[in-house]
Scaffold this motif. Structure first.
Motif: not given
Length: 393
Positions: A77-88, A230-245
């Motif tokens: 999922e990380s190769l396709y710019g996806l992130r896992r998010r907990a659903v509440k 209880g997890i959704h897979v979402c497309r990562a935002t630009e800010q999240e991709l920048m904050d990863t490093s």
């Protein structure tokens, strides 16, 4: 290294999710093929192939754990710019009942969700592979029993011809615990052979239903495992991709600060950590390159095999030269409708297959019955080599 398949918003497309799900299978095939090729020159690598499931599960556990720890996503999922998010579920305080004001709120993964994600991504596929192999063995044993009878003895056994009674009795007397464990193991394998098709069909049916509902935008969960966590897979935002490093840098700095011991031990630990970090940083690129290399080699060898197995179309051979008239044979008349034997117009024309010349049936039958040869070419022939010609048909 990201592969964007398309789509808008934070919800991934069906093709992104399908590609991310199929990547581990392609990676395993690529690694198995590469190790198999290397094992031809390095026989000790056959031990890795003997424990293929364990080796791949250990590798994926390292990759998935590192990816979930640093990016909140699985390795693929990380190769396709996806992130896992907990659903509440965020409930509207003015109304305690669920209504249109209620909405889903996504947050980062908790520690137990990361651990369970590793279990769903690595442990469950490992047990599924083991169950599948046991089921295949049971099916082969059942097929062999239908063909050769239900007998555990084989041709290679020493006590085969006495029905194996001596060996079985000897094993039972010497090691009763081993015989009990063997019976229990065979009973468990038999139960797995009966139950596995139903479990596999149920799992595949549920997976297909979730994927169909996800494709129709009826649910946000792509698979039953994601729904259970209880997890959704979402497309990562630009800010999240920048904050990863920066997040990875903070995690690694904290790990270096936790080092304890004398200076030489800390230096050794820093070197080991640097090697591990470098390996993990280039693992994604290297493994994806291995997948593409495997696909290229698979295409290359498949196309080569198709070219080798394709039937070769050769031009038709030239016709054989016409038979020559023997010097001592009967000369041919100028008119081709005249029989060379009776010098009359041919009646019931018939051909001698060894030479191709046509005569009257009565004339040629009498001649070949007497001389056993063609009268023009003197080639040996029999009456069975006379063929009737039908010009009117």
């Amino acid at each position: 290294m990201l592969f964007q398949v398309g789509g808008q918003g934070t919800r991934p497309t069906f093709f992104e999710m399908a590609a991310a799900q199929q990547l581990p299978a392609s990676l395993r095939a690529a690694l198995t093929y590469s190790i198999g090729v290397l094992a031809l020159r390095r026989p000790f690598l056959h031990k890795v192939l003997d424990y293929e499931d364990e080796f791949f599960a250990l590798l994926m556990m390292i990759l998935e754990g590192h990816s979930l720890r640093t990016t909140d996503a699985s390795f693929s999922e990380s190769l396709y710019g996806l992130r896992r998010r907990a659903v509440k579920i965020a409930v509207n305080k003015d109304n305690t009942q669920m209504d249109s004001g209620d909405r889903l709120r996504l947050s980062g993964l908790e520690k137990h969700q990361k651990v369970l994600s590793v279990a769903f991504l690595v442990v469950l596929p490992y047990f599924k592979s083991k169950l599948h192999s046991i089921y295949n063995k049971q099916r082969e044993a059942a097929l062999q029993a239908t063909l050769w009878g239900n007998d555990d003895a084989s041709f290679g056994d020493v006590d085969y011809f006495d029905g194996g009674e001596t060996s079985v009795a000897r094993r039972g007397l010497l090691d009763p615990e081993a015989s009990n464990w063997t019976r229990i193991r065979k009973r468990i394998e038999a139960i797995i052979g009966v139950c596995y098709p139903w479990l596999h069909a149920g799992n595949e049916g549920m997976t297909f239903a979730y994927q169909l509902l996800y494709l129709l935008d009826a649910t946000g969960f792509y698979s039953p495992g994601l729904h259970a966590l209880g997890i959704h897979v979402c497309r990562a935002t630009e800010q999240e991709l920048m904050d990863t490093s920066s997040r990875i840098a903070r995690i690694r700095s904290r790990e270096r600060e936790r080092l304890r011991g004398p200076p030489w031990l800390k230096a050794l630990q820093r070197v080991l950590l640097s090697c591990i970090y470098t390996t993990l940083d280039y693992a994604q690129t290297g493994l994806i390159a291995a997948v593409f290399f495997f696909k290229m080699m698979e295409w290359w060898y498949q196309s080569a095999e198709e070219r080798m197995s394709a039937p070769t179309v050769y031009p038709p051979p030239p016709p054989p030269p016409p038979p020559k008239v023997a010097k001592e044979g009967i000369p041919l008349p100028p008119d081709r409708t005249i029989c060379p034997l009776c010098s009359q117009k041919r009646a019931n024309p018939s051909v001698v297959v060894v030479s191709g010349f046509v005569f009257c049936y009565t004339c040629i039958f009498k001649y070949i019955s007497q001389y056993k040869r063609c009268p023009v070419t003197l080639i040996p022939a029999t009456v069975d080599q006379i063929r009737r010609l039908f010009h009117d048909m």
